[in-house]
Design a protein around this motif. Structure first.
Motif, PDB file in Angstrom:
ATOM      1  N   LEU A 119       0.807  -1.225   0.000  1.00  0.00           N
ATOM      2  CA  LEU A 119       0.000   0.000   0.000  1.00  0.00           C
ATOM      3  C   LEU A 119       0.838   1.272   0.000  1.00  0.00           C
ATOM      4  O   LEU A 119       0.369   2.313  -0.452  1.00  0.00           O
ATOM      5  CB  LEU A 119      -0.924   0.008   1.226  1.00  0.00           C
ATOM      6  N   ASP A 120       2.041   1.193   0.503  1.00  0.00           N
ATOM      7  CA  ASP A 120       2.877   2.392   0.650  1.00  0.00           C
ATOM      8  C   ASP A 120       4.235   2.149   0.006  1.00  0.00           C
ATOM      9  O   ASP A 120       5.061   1.408   0.520  1.00  0.00           O
ATOM     10  CB  ASP A 120       3.049   2.721   2.143  1.00  0.00           C
ATOM     11  N   ALA A 121       4.457   2.796  -1.142  1.00  0.00           N
ATOM     12  CA  ALA A 121       5.717   2.607  -1.873  1.00  0.00           C
ATOM     13  C   ALA A 121       6.917   3.105  -1.082  1.00  0.00           C
ATOM     14  O   ALA A 121       8.057   2.720  -1.367  1.00  0.00           O
ATOM     15  CB  ALA A 121       5.644   3.328  -3.220  1.00  0.00           C
ATOM     16  N   ASP A 122       6.673   3.953  -0.098  1.00  0.00           N
ATOM     17  CA  ASP A 122       7.776   4.499   0.705  1.00  0.00           C
ATOM     18  C   ASP A 122       8.059   3.678   1.951  1.00  0.00           C
ATOM     19  O   ASP A 122       8.945   4.025   2.741  1.00  0.00           O
ATOM     20  CB  ASP A 122       7.469   5.945   1.117  1.00  0.00           C
ATOM     21  N   PHE A 123       7.311   2.604   2.142  1.00  0.00           N
ATOM     22  CA  PHE A 123       7.515   1.780   3.333  1.00  0.00           C
ATOM     23  C   PHE A 123       8.635   0.780   3.083  1.00  0.00           C
ATOM     24  O   PHE A 123       8.502  -0.153   2.297  1.00  0.00           O
ATOM     25  CB  PHE A 123       6.229   1.026   3.696  1.00  0.00           C
ATOM     26  N   HIS A 124       9.747   0.988   3.751  1.00  0.00           N
ATOM     27  CA  HIS A 124      10.897   0.097   3.660  1.00  0.00           C
ATOM     28  C   HIS A 124      11.373  -0.180   5.085  1.00  0.00           C
ATOM     29  O   HIS A 124      12.167   0.578   5.642  1.00  0.00           O
ATOM     30  CB  HIS A 124      12.022   0.730   2.841  1.00  0.00           C
ATOM     31  N   PRO A 125      10.862  -1.234   5.722  1.00  0.00           N
ATOM     32  CA  PRO A 125      11.226  -1.510   7.114  1.00  0.00           C
ATOM     33  C   PRO A 125      12.725  -1.734   7.269  1.00  0.00           C
ATOM     34  O   PRO A 125      13.326  -2.485   6.497  1.00  0.00           O
ATOM     35  CB  PRO A 125      10.430  -2.784   7.440  1.00  0.00           C
ATOM     36  N   ASP A 126      13.310  -1.065   8.251  1.00  0.00           N
ATOM     37  CA  ASP A 126      14.741  -1.228   8.456  1.00  0.00           C
ATOM     38  C   ASP A 126      15.025  -2.515   9.215  1.00  0.00           C
ATOM     39  O   ASP A 126      14.120  -3.185   9.720  1.00  0.00           O
ATOM     40  CB  ASP A 126      15.339  -0.016   9.179  1.00  0.00           C
ATOM     41  N   ASP A 127      16.318  -2.861   9.300  1.00  0.00           N
ATOM     42  CA  ASP A 127      16.721  -4.128   9.918  1.00  0.00           C
ATOM     43  C   ASP A 127      16.289  -4.220  11.373  1.00  0.00           C
ATOM     44  O   ASP A 127      15.884  -5.288  11.845  1.00  0.00           O
ATOM     45  CB  ASP A 127      18.241  -4.299   9.825  1.00  0.00           C
ATOM     46  N   GLU A 128      16.359  -3.097  12.085  1.00  0.00           N
ATOM     47  CA  GLU A 128      16.011  -3.114  13.511  1.00  0.00           C
ATOM     48  C   GLU A 128      14.527  -3.411  13.712  1.00  0.00           C
ATOM     49  O   GLU A 128      14.155  -4.215  14.573  1.00  0.00           O
ATOM     50  CB  GLU A 128      16.359  -1.780  14.167  1.00  0.00           C
ATOM     51  N   LEU A 129      13.666  -2.776  12.917  1.00  0.00           N
ATOM     52  CA  LEU A 129      12.231  -3.004  13.051  1.00  0.00           C
ATOM     53  C   LEU A 129      11.887  -4.460  12.726  1.00  0.00           C
ATOM     54  O   LEU A 129      11.123  -5.114  13.444  1.00  0.00           O
ATOM     55  CB  LEU A 129      11.455  -2.065  12.136  1.00  0.00           C
ATOM     56  N   VAL A 130      12.458  -4.982  11.649  1.00  0.00           N
ATOM     57  CA  VAL A 130      12.191  -6.363  11.255  1.00  0.00           C
ATOM     58  C   VAL A 130      12.689  -7.334  12.321  1.00  0.00           C
ATOM     59  O   VAL A 130      11.990  -8.292  12.686  1.00  0.00           O
ATOM     60  CB  VAL A 130      12.843  -6.678   9.895  1.00  0.00           C
ATOM     61  N   SER A 131      13.872  -7.083  12.843  1.00  0.00           N
ATOM     62  CA  SER A 131      14.450  -7.965  13.856  1.00  0.00           C
ATOM     63  C   SER A 131      13.617  -7.971  15.130  1.00  0.00           C
ATOM     64  O   SER A 131      13.341  -9.035  15.710  1.00  0.00           O
ATOM     65  CB  SER A 131      15.886  -7.527  14.168  1.00  0.00           C
ATOM     66  N   ARG A 132      13.196  -6.800  15.575  1.00  0.00           N
ATOM     67  CA  ARG A 132      12.393  -6.716  16.800  1.00  0.00           C
ATOM     68  C   ARG A 132      11.023  -7.351  16.594  1.00  0.00           C
ATOM     69  O   ARG A 132      10.495  -8.025  17.479  1.00  0.00           O
ATOM     70  CB  ARG A 132      12.259  -5.260  17.228  1.00  0.00           C
ATOM     71  N   HIS A 133      10.462  -7.154  15.416  1.00  0.00           N
ATOM     72  CA  HIS A 133       9.172  -7.770  15.092  1.00  0.00           C
ATOM     73  C   HIS A 133       9.293  -9.292  15.120  1.00  0.00           C
ATOM     74  O   HIS A 133       8.462  -9.980  15.716  1.00  0.00           O
ATOM     75  CB  HIS A 133       8.727  -7.303  13.705  1.00  0.00           C
ATOM     76  N   ALA A 134      10.321  -9.828  14.489  1.00  0.00           N
ATOM     77  CA  ALA A 134      10.506 -11.280  14.422  1.00  0.00           C
ATOM     78  C   ALA A 134      10.678 -11.874  15.814  1.00  0.00           C
ATOM     79  O   ALA A 134      10.086 -12.912  16.139  1.00  0.00           O
ATOM     80  CB  ALA A 134      11.716 -11.609  13.550  1.00  0.00           C
ATOM     81  N   ALA A 135      11.470 -11.220  16.652  1.00  0.00           N
ATOM     82  CA  ALA A 135      11.700 -11.716  18.008  1.00  0.00           C
ATOM     83  C   ALA A 135      10.428 -11.640  18.841  1.00  0.00           C
ATOM     84  O   ALA A 135      10.101 -12.566  19.605  1.00  0.00           O
ATOM     85  CB  ALA A 135      12.827 -10.924  18.673  1.00  0.00           C
ATOM     86  N   TRP A 136       9.689 -10.550  18.704  1.00  0.00           N
ATOM     87  CA  TRP A 136       8.464 -10.364  19.476  1.00  0.00           C
ATOM     88  C   TRP A 136       7.401 -11.401  19.087  1.00  0.00           C
ATOM     89  O   TRP A 136       6.795 -12.049  19.940  1.00  0.00           O
ATOM     90  CB  TRP A 136       7.921  -8.948  19.265  1.00  0.00           C
ATOM     91  N   VAL A 137       7.192 -11.565  17.786  1.00  0.00           N
ATOM     92  CA  VAL A 137       6.204 -12.533  17.305  1.00  0.00           C
ATOM     93  C   VAL A 137       6.565 -13.945  17.750  1.00  0.00           C
ATOM     94  O   VAL A 137       5.713 -14.700  18.235  1.00  0.00           O
ATOM     95  CB  VAL A 137       6.095 -12.471  15.764  1.00  0.00           C
ATOM     96  N   THR A 138       7.821 -14.315  17.614  1.00  0.00           N
ATOM     97  CA  THR A 138       8.255 -15.661  18.002  1.00  0.00           C
ATOM     98  C   THR A 138       8.081 -15.879  19.496  1.00  0.00           C
ATOM     99  O   THR A 138       7.616 -16.943  19.936  1.00  0.00           O
ATOM    100  CB  THR A 138       9.720 -15.890  17.608  1.00  0.00           C
ATOM    101  N   HIS A 139       8.449 -14.884  20.280  1.00  0.00           N
ATOM    102  CA  HIS A 139       8.321 -14.982  21.735  1.00  0.00           C
ATOM    103  C   HIS A 139       6.865 -15.198  22.138  1.00  0.00           C
ATOM    104  O   HIS A 139       6.545 -16.123  22.896  1.00  0.00           O
ATOM    105  CB  HIS A 139       8.863 -13.710  22.389  1.00  0.00           C
ATOM    106  N   MET A 140       5.967 -14.356  21.635  1.00  0.00           N
ATOM    107  CA  MET A 140       4.559 -14.460  21.993  1.00  0.00           C
ATOM    108  C   MET A 140       3.956 -15.764  21.477  1.00  0.00           C
ATOM    109  O   MET A 140       3.134 -16.394  22.155  1.00  0.00           O
ATOM    110  CB  MET A 140       3.786 -13.257  21.429  1.00  0.00           C
ATOM    111  N   PHE A 141       4.373 -16.187  20.288  1.00  0.00           N
ATOM    112  CA  PHE A 141       3.836 -17.404  19.697  1.00  0.00           C
ATOM    113  C   PHE A 141       4.232 -18.631  20.514  1.00  0.00           C
ATOM    114  O   PHE A 141       3.377 -19.450  20.872  1.00  0.00           O
ATOM    115  CB  PHE A 141       4.347 -17.539  18.261  1.00  0.00           C
ATOM    116  N   LEU A 142       5.507 -18.774  20.839  1.00  0.00           N
ATOM    117  CA  LEU A 142       5.963 -19.943  21.591  1.00  0.00           C
ATOM    118  C   LEU A 142       5.384 -19.968  23.001  1.00  0.00           C
ATOM    119  O   LEU A 142       5.130 -21.043  23.553  1.00  0.00           O
ATOM    120  CB  LEU A 142       7.487 -19.976  21.643  1.00  0.00           C
TER     121      LEU A 142
END
Length: 239
Positions: A182-205
């Motif tokens: 939806l947003d051509a200017d949306f380019h998630p940086d490494d920190e946001l992606v990393s924190r998202h991945a860790a948070w999702v995995t933590h809550m999921f497990l």
């Protein structure tokens, strides 16, 4: 970057390299011009081969489009399989890495352009997507295997491991992919992606493992910092 794209590619040598050159050219042309405006002549010229060679490898434009899409998915699938077999990582480490890889791939310029083409053409040309969704994506199978191995190792039961695996993939990737579409200017940086991945995995497990096993492997003892999601109100309305 533009200079590199405009340069003519070297003439490929050998059958395999010609096929790869054709697929690489099709990625660029389908994603930049769309399906309807991309001709087999243009793909052949961009790949540095004859149109006869393109037809010999793929038969028609629809077959070429399917091969292009399947190639991109296959490359990613190989990475997922290698991750699953990495015994140096805990379950938390595998799922966090997988989520990171998935988000990075699905928000890349190539994948976003490809998805936009599918969305634009899907109604009038259903054949474009008919072979691309034969069932559960391979990444779901990989997550299923990781969860099954975790359950066997720690001695607990997951009643519907397929549903849990599919849910993990959806949670990990869907929001970022939609934002990037939806947003051509949306380019998630490494920190946001990393924190998202860790948070999702933590809550999921934490919701999959029994409470008594939360601290297994030492990976669920402390919740990672909540990611500063772009779609939260304070970010959406920020100047």
């Amino acid at each position: 970057m533009n200079e590199h794209r405009s340069a003519a590619p070297p003439r490929p040598r050998g059958r395999a390299s010609k096929r790869e050159a054709i697929l690489a050219a099709s990625v660029e042309l389908f994603n930049s011009q769309g399906y309807e405006l991309t001709s087999m002549d243009a793909v052949a010229a961009r790949a540095g081969v004859s149109k006869t060679t393109v037809y010999a490898h793929f038969g028609d434009k629809l077959a070429l489009y399917h091969a292009m899409a399947e190639r991109a998915v296959t490359i990613l699938d190989v990475d997922f399989d290698q991750l699953r077999g990495d015994d140096s990582l805990t379950t938390f480490g595998k799922l966090t890495t997988l989520a990171t890889m998935l988000v990075e791939s699905l928000t890349s310029e190539t994948f976003i352009a490809f998805h936009r083409v599918m969305i634009l053409e899907a109604r009038d040309k259903p054949d474009l997507t008919s072979r691309l969704v034969p069932g559960a994506p391979h990444v779901v199978d990989v997550v299923m295997a990781i969860l099954h191995e975790d359950a066997v190792r720690l001695g607990y039961e997951i009643r519907d491991v397929h549903a849990h695996a599919a849910l993990f993939v959806r949670i990990a990737a869907a929001t970022f992919e939609v934002d990037a579409l939806l947003d051509a200017d949306f380019h998630p940086d490494d920190e946001l992606v990393s924190r998202h991945a860790a948070w999702v995995t933590h809550m999921f497990l934490k919701n999959v493992r029994p409470v008594s096993l939360w601290e297994a492997d030492g990976d669920l003892t402390t919740a990672p910092p909540a990611p500063d999601y772009l779609w939260l109100a304070e970010r959406v309305h920020r100047d």
